[in-house]
Design a protein around this motif. Structure first.
Motif, short mmCIF file in Angstrom:
data_model
loop_
_atom_site.label_atom_id
_atom_site.label_comp_id
_atom_site.label_asym_id
_atom_site.label_seq_id
_atom_site.Cartn_x
_atom_site.Cartn_y
_atom_site.Cartn_z
N PRO A 17 0.84 -1.20 0.00
CA PRO A 17 0.00 0.00 0.00
C PRO A 17 0.87 1.25 0.00
CG PRO A 17 -0.61 -1.49 1.78
CD PRO A 17 0.64 -2.02 1.17
N ASP A 57 -10.00 8.17 4.02
CA ASP A 57 -9.27 7.50 2.94
C ASP A 57 -8.73 6.15 3.38
OD1 ASP A 57 -9.81 9.69 1.36
OD2 ASP A 57 -7.78 10.53 1.47
N ALA A 61 -9.90 2.45 2.02
CA ALA A 61 -8.88 1.54 1.49
C ALA A 61 -8.81 0.22 2.27
CB ALA A 61 -7.52 2.21 1.50
N GLN A 63 -7.74 -0.19 5.38
CA GLN A 63 -6.59 -0.25 6.27
C GLN A 63 -6.98 -0.06 7.74
OE1 GLN A 63 -3.45 -1.01 5.18
NE2 GLN A 63 -4.50 -1.35 3.26
#
Length: 95
Positions: A17, A57, A61, A63
């Protein structure tokens, strides 16, 4: 470096990533146990809007994830807490 090793290194590099500097700072704070936007903002000196954007964000994603609420002394309110999703848990979600 052999072609196979170079291909493996390139593949690994491409699959990692990619995080912005601010996203990295937010992830570091989350890993230290600082879990809400206001506290992260205060700790890093980042604008609250920047921290919120990073949290959004990173959440989009996959995460990080919301982790309930915590009381924030500065705002005198309950605010959303976040946690980092570790690789082993991401793998389990695929099945």
């Amino acid at each position: 470096m052999t072609t196979a090793k170079r291909n493996k290194a390139d593949s690994y590099s491409e699959s990692k990533p990619k995080f912005t500097e601010q996203e990295q700072q937010v992830l570091i704070q989350l890993n230290f146990g600082i879990s809400d936007a206001w506290s992260i903002s205060k700790q890093t000196g980042m604008l609250i809007t920047s921290v919120r954007r990073c949290l959004t964000d990173l959440s989009d994603a996959g995460q990080i994830a919301e982790n309930g609420t915590v009381y924030n002394e500065e705002t005198k309110r309950n605010v959303t807490a976040y946690k980092v999703i570790h690789e082993s848990k991401k793998q389990l979600e695929l099945f």
